[in-house]
Design a protein around this motif. Sequence first.
Motif, PDB file in Angstrom:
ATOM      1  N   ARG A  57       0.832  -1.205   0.000  1.00 52.54           N
ATOM      2  CA  ARG A  57       0.000   0.000   0.000  1.00 52.54           C
ATOM      3  C   ARG A  57       0.871   1.262   0.000  1.00 52.54           C
ATOM      4  NH1 ARG A  57      -3.087  -1.810   3.705  1.00 52.54           N
ATOM      5  NH2 ARG A  57      -4.677  -2.769   2.398  1.00 52.54           N
ATOM      6  N   ARG A  82      -4.599 -12.570   4.562  1.00 54.17           N
ATOM      7  CA  ARG A  82      -5.927 -11.944   4.547  1.00 54.17           C
ATOM      8  C   ARG A  82      -5.828 -10.474   4.152  1.00 54.17           C
ATOM      9  NH1 ARG A  82      -7.469 -12.551   9.734  1.00 54.17           N
ATOM     10  NH2 ARG A  82      -6.882 -10.429  10.277  1.00 54.17           N
ATOM     11  N   GLU A  83      -4.837  -9.768   4.724  1.00 56.20           N
ATOM     12  CA  GLU A  83      -4.630  -8.356   4.384  1.00 56.20           C
ATOM     13  C   GLU A  83      -4.188  -8.179   2.943  1.00 56.20           C
ATOM     14  OE1 GLU A  83      -5.367  -5.571   6.133  1.00 56.20           O
ATOM     15  OE2 GLU A  83      -6.361  -7.043   7.404  1.00 56.20           O
ATOM     16  N   ARG A 119      -5.058 -10.125   0.440  1.00 57.04           N
ATOM     17  CA  ARG A 119      -6.248 -10.300  -0.405  1.00 57.04           C
ATOM     18  C   ARG A 119      -7.109  -9.039  -0.365  1.00 57.04           C
ATOM     19  NH1 ARG A 119      -6.174 -15.235   2.227  1.00 57.04           N
ATOM     20  NH2 ARG A 119      -7.947 -14.686   3.534  1.00 57.04           N
ATOM     21  N   LYS A 120      -7.210  -8.435   0.796  1.00 59.07           N
ATOM     22  CA  LYS A 120      -7.988  -7.200   0.940  1.00 59.07           C
ATOM     23  C   LYS A 120      -7.397  -6.092   0.069  1.00 59.07           C
ATOM     24  CE  LYS A 120      -9.685  -4.065   4.546  1.00 59.07           C
ATOM     25  NZ  LYS A 120      -9.615  -3.733   5.985  1.00 59.07           N
ATOM     26  N   ARG A 122      -7.949  -6.848  -3.711  1.00 61.49           N
ATOM     27  CA  ARG A 122      -9.317  -6.595  -4.184  1.00 61.49           C
ATOM     28  C   ARG A 122      -9.459  -5.147  -4.654  1.00 61.49           C
ATOM     29  NH1 ARG A 122     -11.041  -9.681   0.306  1.00 61.49           N
ATOM     30  NH2 ARG A 122     -11.670  -7.829   1.473  1.00 61.49           N
ATOM     31  N   SER A 123      -8.987  -4.205  -3.841  1.00 59.37           N
ATOM     32  CA  SER A 123      -9.126  -2.791  -4.211  1.00 59.37           C
ATOM     33  C   SER A 123      -8.184  -2.421  -5.357  1.00 59.37           C
ATOM     34  CB  SER A 123      -8.868  -1.898  -3.001  1.00 59.37           C
ATOM     35  OG  SER A 123      -7.562  -2.117  -2.508  1.00 59.37           O
ATOM     36  N   ASP A 177     -12.743 -16.738   3.659  1.00 59.80           N
ATOM     37  CA  ASP A 177     -12.822 -15.404   3.044  1.00 59.80           C
ATOM     38  C   ASP A 177     -14.104 -15.330   2.223  1.00 59.80           C
ATOM     39  OD1 ASP A 177     -12.542 -12.994   1.839  1.00 59.80           O
ATOM     40  OD2 ASP A 177     -10.503 -13.323   1.101  1.00 59.80           O
ATOM     41  N   HIS A 186     -15.135 -12.820   0.745  1.00 60.83           N
ATOM     42  CA  HIS A 186     -14.987 -11.849  -0.340  1.00 60.83           C
ATOM     43  C   HIS A 186     -14.065 -12.350  -1.449  1.00 60.83           C
ATOM     44  CE1 HIS A 186     -16.298  -9.495   3.159  1.00 60.83           C
ATOM     45  NE2 HIS A 186     -16.895  -8.713   2.286  1.00 60.83           N
ATOM     46  N   GLU A 205     -15.001 -11.661  -5.098  1.00 57.39           N
ATOM     47  CA  GLU A 205     -14.697 -10.339  -5.659  1.00 57.39           C
ATOM     48  C   GLU A 205     -13.311 -10.328  -6.299  1.00 57.39           C
ATOM     49  OE1 GLU A 205     -14.550  -5.664  -4.204  1.00 57.39           O
ATOM     50  OE2 GLU A 205     -15.227  -7.212  -2.815  1.00 57.39           O
ATOM     51  N   GLN A 220     -21.845  -9.422  -2.175  1.00 49.02           N
ATOM     52  CA  GLN A 220     -20.921 -10.217  -2.988  1.00 49.02           C
ATOM     53  C   GLN A 220     -21.613 -10.941  -4.146  1.00 49.02           C
ATOM     54  OE1 GLN A 220     -17.264 -10.768  -2.557  1.00 49.02           O
ATOM     55  NE2 GLN A 220     -17.816  -8.786  -1.709  1.00 49.02           N
TER      56      GLN A 220
END
Length: 1091
Positions: free
Chosen positions: A187, A302-303, A305-306, A309-310, A365, A367, A370, A525
Amino acid sequence: MSRAVMSSQQKIAEKLTILNDRGIGMLTRIYNIKKQQLSQLHKEKQEILKNLALYYFTFVDVMEFKDHVSELLNTIDACQVFFDITVNFDLTKNYLDLVVTYTTLMIMVSRIEERKAIVGLYNYAHEMLHGASDREYPRLGQMIVDYENPLKKMMEEFVPHSKSLSDALISLQMVYPRRNLSAEQWRNAQLLSLISAPSTMLNPAQSDTMPCEYLSLDTMEKWIVFGFILCHGNLNSDAAALSLWKIALQSSSCLALFRDEVFHVHKVAEDLFMNIKGYNKRIADIRECRETALSHAGPLHRERRKFLRSALKELATVLADQPGLLGPKALFVFMALSFARDEIIWLLRHADNIPRTRNSDDFIDKHVAELIYYMEELRAHVRKYGPVMQRYYVQYLSGFDAVVLNELVQNLSVCPEDESIIMSSFVNTMTSLSVKQVEDGEVFDFRGMRLDWFRLQAYTSVSKASLNLSDHKELGKMMNTIIFHTKMVDSLVEMLVETSDLSIFCFYSRAFEKMFHQCLELPSQSRYSIAFPLVCTHFMSCTHELCPEERHHIGDRSLSLCNMFLDEMAKQARNLITDICTEQCTLSDQLLPKHCAKTISQAVNKKSKKQTGKKGEPEREKPGVESMRKNRLLVTNLDKLHTALSELCFSINYVPNLVVWEHTFTPREYLTSHLEIRFTKSIVGMTMYNQATQEIAKPSELLTSVKAYMTVLQSIENYVQIDITRVFNNVLLQQTQHLDSHGEPTITSLYTNWYLETLLRQVSNGHIAYFPAMKAFVNLPTESELTFNAEEYSDISEMRALSELLGPYGMKFLSESLMWHISSQVAELKKLVVENVDVLTQMRTSFDKPDQMAALFKRLTSVDSVLKRMTIIGVILSFRSLAQEALKDVLSCHIPFLVSSVEDFKDHIPRETDMKVAMNVYELSSASGLPCEIDPALVVALSSQKSENISPEEEYKIACLLMVFVAVSLPTLASNVMSQYSPAIEGHCNNIHCLAKAINQIAAALFTIHKGSIEDRLKEFLALASSSLLKIGQETDKTTTRNRESVYLLLDMIVQESPFLTMDLLESCFPYVLLRNAYHAVYKQSVTSSA
């Protein structure tokens, strides 16, 4: 130079390419052997030999593969090949792939529990049949025994190869740690963002290590873990090696061996190192890494993948708007796909192998759909805008890469002739490219160029090569970039498979289905649910030509999963639509006229100042209150349903069709078929037909509900591109038939049965009467109250609603059913005529002899039965006339010009027209709801009654005598108390006024069938009837003549109803003064009784 020649003769590049491909094929075969049940193969010798041959020779192939790999690894060691993933990428990658494939294959062989049984049993059968062991058996048996503990054996085997292997692995220190970063680091670096630096948006995404940027993290971890297990000595001597090893061990608790076969790395590594002296520190490292992996790997991934996604959403959105950016930013697309694929595979693998001591939430997960969806979005962009990318990179190769490479070659201090020729061919190939080739649709193929570069890497990476690539790293990095650019021109599909293939889901079917259902359960979703059927298109890419037998199995699995996913999506959408329809039908029901009665009553009472009801009674909410919003935050159930539906429909509408294993699936058709089935069931369900209590919904109420349902269905076209009119046509047309396409009853059959078996049966029982003045059937006051109000089912508005619902086809079926009942009554009447044939024959000729007629009349039997049956026929025909009139009204609204044309045809049939032609016109008219002189449906029904034993002349005589029987029986009606005429209803309470219709219609039909004169027969009937009725005028018995005047009126009704009789004719038979007096009497009596 001789050394270089020797290396070229070794064909290292070719062998690596072939062995890697063959290794994957062997893994596929071994995997299938492991998954199959072998117990059923233990049969007779020949059967054993036949059935086990495939498995046995697969093991032989593995042994041969092992020999070739060992030979190649020895050659590579002898040549002292230089490995660096950032320089000679293809050589290093293929070398490491071969080591891992070889290791994986031997581990997989050791996991086949029946391996010894297969080899031993096959050899035993071979000995029994051929008298000798198979020649490969000794070596194969030894290999099976040696590799009982494959990693331990291979650790010994790889001692001489550790230098080459560790060099290749250590080169990953420039790539792997940079790839294995946290989401926060990604990020901060604004990874994969096109809009973070707008000024550089058009600049090409560049890197010195282009192919390493999208190299699978999963692949690198396998290289590191398996590589350092095989050359474990470097972990003690090289800090860089130990660092790579630790990072890899901390990322996962298990690694993928092949497909869904996993390798629990910490446990295996610990067990292996336990037996080696001086490795206590390494064992402690492994345990520490295992704890780190168990506690931190889940949240870390998990982070990631989050973040992805964005990031993928942003990338897909920008590229959809500006597809031209696919040229300069192609690397970003393949990096994004590779990163996302790695995370999905990690999740899938760990979710299926969750450590018992850990929280499972990190491995669930909801999500993930997505992320898969945005991967598919990027894949679709690459496929769609492939020519855009081709144009960009063709110009890049010819205008920049060729120039830079040429300069690099020119500046080489040493460039042997062979290498110079190859490099020059690269430059010439790139220089000759032009945009016109893309515009002309020319097919590009740079596979030869890429293989030449692979060969060149092998030639220049051996020790003592004239041109050593380790001294010219810039050349290697430039060529790696060029190779990436060539792939952007001719290998986009292969690149998509390499970076984003998710065929692994084929082997995790249960987890795949679970993810899908989680996606549908979460409304936010559900718009991404199409990702699951799209992933099914990947499955065939995991097959291999060395194992053709699994193609069918994997193909079937891809088809069944795709079908299941699309079917579930359509079902979910259908359920949401049904819920919306239910809500709308409830709202629509509030607007029905019956609900306004209370409001009107309150208003009237308010005017008259009457206080009714309790003071505390809450005021009833008026329709429309639900649309009043106090603020925008208020969300109703209907709002939620519409939101959920729009999300799901987005998914269904995402692709017009998708191809899975040469089968085309159309998501919208799934929804269409489900809507058809549900609409059909809903229409039938909304009739609320209860067979036990014989209750059914009023046609007008059903019509209101159906219209509300259709309004909702029409709104679906705003969400999905489906032809909802086709759904209406298919469903509503089926509802006009007796049974639908599934053999289930329709509203046509339900209403037909109800009107015949319930309403008309109660008319026959004397509980209901037909009121011509109201054009409806009305309940009569009787001791046993009926459960329904006949008027509410048979008045004009209800019959029009019924016509609207059933349509011309349904009303035709209703008519045919009514006529079938009439024909059965006529059959019974004919039997009664046959019983009295002699008496009736005499009466037919003696109507002018009163005494003789009176004597003959006393000899007649079943007079009441004849009148009762004729009355029933009249009631049925009266109901049919109501239905026909309603149909005409409905059709006149829908197709006025067509109805007026049909009417014109009917009204202008010349009298001399052939009866067959006339009947065709009548049939057309009847189908349009127009009344006809001769009812074609009745003619058809009665024609089917012709019996073979009776001659046409006899049939005609019976028809004539039937009319005589009815005519002479009319006077008996005068004695019935219920025969009194009521001016208010313009009829009689016992429905005898329906006789007029029955007599005219039956006569017209019978004498049309028997080709007699309808007019003459009706004149004869009128003469007999008037003669019989005139006699009761002379009767003195008040009981016999109590309703004489009411019965007289029947003659007037018969003439009024008939198109064949006139009042002049009646006047000649029956004085009009009697009719006038009769009307006066019944009206006077009516006034007296009401007073």
